[in-house]
Enzyme design. Sequence first.
Site, PDB file in Angstrom:
ATOM      1  N   CYS A  12       0.867  -1.182   0.000  1.00  0.00           N
ATOM      2  CA  CYS A  12       0.000   0.000   0.000  1.00  0.00           C
ATOM      3  C   CYS A  12       0.906   1.236   0.000  1.00  0.00           C
ATOM      4  O   CYS A  12       2.135   1.114   0.103  1.00  0.00           O
ATOM      5  CB  CYS A  12      -0.836  -0.011   1.270  1.00  0.00           C
ATOM      6  SG  CYS A  12       0.209  -0.020   2.745  1.00  0.00           S
ATOM      7  N   CYS A  96       2.564   5.903   8.762  1.00  0.00           N
ATOM      8  CA  CYS A  96       1.629   6.112   7.654  1.00  0.00           C
ATOM      9  C   CYS A  96       0.696   7.275   8.010  1.00  0.00           C
ATOM     10  O   CYS A  96       0.141   7.310   9.115  1.00  0.00           O
ATOM     11  CB  CYS A  96       0.810   4.845   7.419  1.00  0.00           C
ATOM     12  SG  CYS A  96      -0.488   5.107   6.188  1.00  0.00           S
ATOM     13  N   GLU A 126       0.144  -0.600  16.224  1.00  0.00           N
ATOM     14  CA  GLU A 126      -0.657   0.596  15.936  1.00  0.00           C
ATOM     15  C   GLU A 126      -1.564   0.944  17.115  1.00  0.00           C
ATOM     16  O   GLU A 126      -1.706   2.118  17.481  1.00  0.00           O
ATOM     17  CB  GLU A 126      -1.500   0.353  14.679  1.00  0.00           C
ATOM     18  CG  GLU A 126      -2.336   1.578  14.302  1.00  0.00           C
ATOM     19  CD  GLU A 126      -3.299   1.309  13.161  1.00  0.00           C
ATOM     20  OE1 GLU A 126      -2.933   0.599  12.209  1.00  0.00           O
ATOM     21  OE2 GLU A 126      -4.437   1.814  13.233  1.00  0.00           O
ATOM     22  N   THR A 164      -6.600   0.707  11.672  1.00  0.00           N
ATOM     23  CA  THR A 164      -6.743   0.890  10.216  1.00  0.00           C
ATOM     24  C   THR A 164      -6.838  -0.426   9.443  1.00  0.00           C
ATOM     25  O   THR A 164      -7.185  -0.415   8.269  1.00  0.00           O
ATOM     26  CB  THR A 164      -5.539   1.673   9.658  1.00  0.00           C
ATOM     27  OG1 THR A 164      -4.345   0.955  10.003  1.00  0.00           O
ATOM     28  CG2 THR A 164      -5.479   3.080  10.200  1.00  0.00           C
ATOM     29  N   SER A 223      -1.698  -7.756  10.417  1.00  0.00           N
ATOM     30  CA  SER A 223      -3.138  -7.741  10.705  1.00  0.00           C
ATOM     31  C   SER A 223      -3.965  -7.803   9.421  1.00  0.00           C
ATOM     32  O   SER A 223      -4.884  -8.615   9.307  1.00  0.00           O
ATOM     33  CB  SER A 223      -3.473  -6.479  11.505  1.00  0.00           C
ATOM     34  OG  SER A 223      -4.849  -6.363  11.673  1.00  0.00           O
ATOM     35  N   SER A 266       1.710  -5.442   3.291  1.00  0.00           N
ATOM     36  CA  SER A 266       3.150  -5.336   3.535  1.00  0.00           C
ATOM     37  C   SER A 266       3.945  -6.437   2.822  1.00  0.00           C
ATOM     38  O   SER A 266       5.139  -6.586   3.051  1.00  0.00           O
ATOM     39  CB  SER A 266       3.433  -5.368   5.040  1.00  0.00           C
ATOM     40  OG  SER A 266       2.675  -6.390   5.659  1.00  0.00           O
TER      41      SER A 266
HETATM   42  S1  SF4 Z   1      -2.259  -0.726   5.558  1.00  0.00           S
HETATM   43 FE1  SF4 Z   1      -1.400   0.577   7.153  1.00  0.00          FE
HETATM   44  S2  SF4 Z   1       0.411   1.460   6.172  1.00  0.00           S
HETATM   45 FE2  SF4 Z   1      -0.897   0.690   4.528  1.00  0.00          FE
HETATM   46  S3  SF4 Z   1      -2.148   2.481   3.883  1.00  0.00           S
HETATM   47 FE3  SF4 Z   1      -3.296   1.272   5.405  1.00  0.00          FE
HETATM   48  S4  SF4 Z   1      -2.837   2.331   7.342  1.00  0.00           S
HETATM   49 FE4  SF4 Z   1      -1.269   2.937   5.897  1.00  0.00          FE
END
Ligand code: SF4
Length: 314
Positions: A12, A96, A126, A164, A223, A266
Site C-alpha cells: 500500500c 503512515c 498501531e 486501520t 493484521s 506489507s
Molecule cells: S495498511 Fe497501514 S500502512 Fe498501509 S495504507 Fe493502510 S494504514 Fe497505511
Amino acid sequence: MKIILANPRGFCAGVNMAIESLERALELFGTPLYVYHEIVHNRPVVERFKKLGVVFVDHIEEIPNGATVLYSAHGVSPEIRQASAKRNLRAIDATCPLVTKVHTEAVRFAREGYTILLIGHDGHDEVIGTMGEAPEHIRLVQNEQEAATIDLPADAKLAFLTQTTLSVDDAERIIAVLRRRFPQIVGPTKDDICYATQNRQEAVKELVPEADVVIVLGSQNSSNSLRLAELARAHNKPAYLVDRVHELPSEALTGSETVLITAGASAPEETVQECIAYLQERFGATLESRTIREEHVSFPLPRELRLISVGVRG
Ligand code: SF4
C-alpha cells in the site's frame, strides 16, 4: 490449474513510503541505523534490511545516545518520542499518514472530554501507539462481546475510533453494537479502516466464490493479511497465509483447480511472482489477473528526510 490473481494486492502507499524512507535513510546516514519495531509487518522485508545492517529494536533504551532511529509505518506514542528526545536520537517518522490521522482524532476527542472506544487488537503496534496518545481517555474494544458488555454509564460522552487494518465486516458489527447501546456515540462517518485494507478485502470477497483455495502472501503478524485469510475461510474456502510459497503445506493444493492469490499490504510483489512461477512450473497453471479497483495513492517521504535530501542536493 488456473490462478486468479487479485488486484489490488500487496504494498500500500504507507508501506511503500516506509520502505523507501528506510532505503533513503540508509543512503544518507549509513549504518548503524535503528528502527523502532518492524518497519512493516513482513518477515522477508525485515530480513532484507537486517542483511543491510539495519537493527530493529523493541525498546528505545536499546539504541545508543545520538544514533538515528526510524519509527515504523504503524506509528508510536508520545512516550516513545519523548524517550528518543531524551537520548538525543535523530528520529525519522515513517508513520503512515492514515495512522497519524487516527492519532490526531484521538487527541482531539480526548481534549473535548470524550471517552474513546478504540476498536482494535490488543498488543498491535498501531493500537499501542494510538492508545498512548491519550491513555486516560481510551478503552480498547476487541469484539462484539466486549462492545456488548463494556461497563460505561448509558449517557457517557463517547467517541469511537478503529485500527486501520481491521476486517470491514467485523468493525461494522462492533460499531452497530456500540451505536445500539450508546446512540449518542460519535466517530468517523464509517470507520478508520484504510483504503488499502478495504480494497484488498473487497477483491477477495468478490473473487473467492470462483476459487477452490486461497493463498495469501504475508506474515503471521500482519493484521491486514490475517484478515484476508479469515475472509476467505468465512466463505468456506481453505486459505493459507505464508511468507513464501515453499512454506505451503504439501497437501494445500491437492485437487484444486482454481487458486486465488492475493497479498497483504506489507507483502512484496516478488513473493507473489515467486508463488505464480512455482504453480506454473509444478502444475502448468494458467494466469488470469482480475482488477476489482484501481489504486492511485502515494505518500511523500517523512519531512525529516525531505529536508535533508534538499540540503544534500543544495
Ligand atoms: S495498511 Fe497501514 S500502512 Fe498501509 S495504507 Fe493502510 S494504514 Fe497505511
